[in-house]
Design a protein around this motif. Structure first.
Motif, short mmCIF file in Angstrom:
data_model
loop_
_atom_site.label_atom_id
_atom_site.label_comp_id
_atom_site.label_asym_id
_atom_site.label_seq_id
_atom_site.Cartn_x
_atom_site.Cartn_y
_atom_site.Cartn_z
N ARG A 13 1.57 -4.35 0.62
CA ARG A 13 1.85 -5.29 -0.48
C ARG A 13 2.29 -4.55 -1.74
NH1 ARG A 13 -2.17 -7.96 0.46
NH2 ARG A 13 -3.67 -6.88 -0.85
N HIS A 14 1.58 -3.49 -2.09
CA HIS A 14 1.90 -2.77 -3.31
C HIS A 14 3.26 -2.07 -3.22
CE1 HIS A 14 1.14 -0.86 -7.13
NE2 HIS A 14 1.48 0.31 -6.60
N GLU A 17 6.25 -5.23 -2.47
CA GLU A 17 6.29 -6.55 -3.10
C GLU A 17 7.51 -6.74 -4.00
OE1 GLU A 17 2.74 -7.10 -5.38
OE2 GLU A 17 3.07 -5.31 -6.57
#
Length: 197
Positions: A13-14, A17
């Motif tokens: 996600r980091h 994103e």
């Protein structure tokens, strides 16, 4: 290096994103791993551990006619023809793990370069640690592939056959196919499809 669900999902996600991306994992069911990669690209199989990947195109209407959207068939092919395992093998080069780490860092930016890593607050080493967390899920013996075709290639094309001695996948072999582009020009846009036992 062992990895848990929370760490893996947080790293994915980091890192991705703010990029246009698709990160997914499916089960390894066939000797010819390319069949498994196509299933992941078409979103036809769930993550074997139930972990959450990253899919910018999950709800895109283009998927109605092409399940593997945004991945495309080879140039000049019928645009609605399903992608085949042979298509996957014709596009991929095997790369070493260090190259895969750098590629996965480059894929955090739609320009596919490392120069935009400055947008992150983390150091290069911390970002590299996150990429290693992503790869750790697939074990130390996974093979990594790319379809980025600019620059010299010392790797070989991927046939889907078990590699020769010295590159043999273990019986529980995992394959990470990091496909960097859905387009036939092989630009870098941040897509990966992987399979694991």
């Amino acid at each position: 290096m062992s990895v848990d669900q929370a760490s893996w999902e947080a790293a994915v996600r980091h890192l991705y994103e703010d990029a246009y991306g698709y990160v997914a994992t499916g089960p390894r069911r066939h000797e010819d791993w390319r069949i498994d990669v196509v299933a992941v690209m078409e979103r036809a199989v769930p993550d074997p551990r139930g972990w959450t990947g990253f899919d910018d195109d999950a709800d895109d209407p283009g998927r109605e006619k092409r399940p593997a959207y945004p991945f495309r068939q080879p140039y000049k092919a019928d645009p609605l023809r399903p992608i085949t395992p042979a298509d996957v093998g014709e596009r991929l080069w095997e790369i070493d793990r260090a190259s895969a780490e750098l590629l996965l860092l480059a894929l955090t930016d739609n320009g596919c370069t490392l120069r935009y890593l400055e947008r992150f607050t983390e150091t290069f080493e911390e970002l590299q640690g996150m990429v290693r967390t992503v790869l750790a899920r697939y074990g130390d013996t996974c093979t990594c592939h790319t379809n980025v075709s600019t620059g010299p290639h010392t790797a070989r094309r991927t046939s889907g056959r078990v590699p020769r001695a010295g590159r043999r996948l273990p019986s529980t072999g995992r394959t990470a196919a990091w496909s960097s582009s859905p387009t036939p020009r092989w630009g870098c846009s941040g897509h990966s499809a992987t399979s694991e036992p």
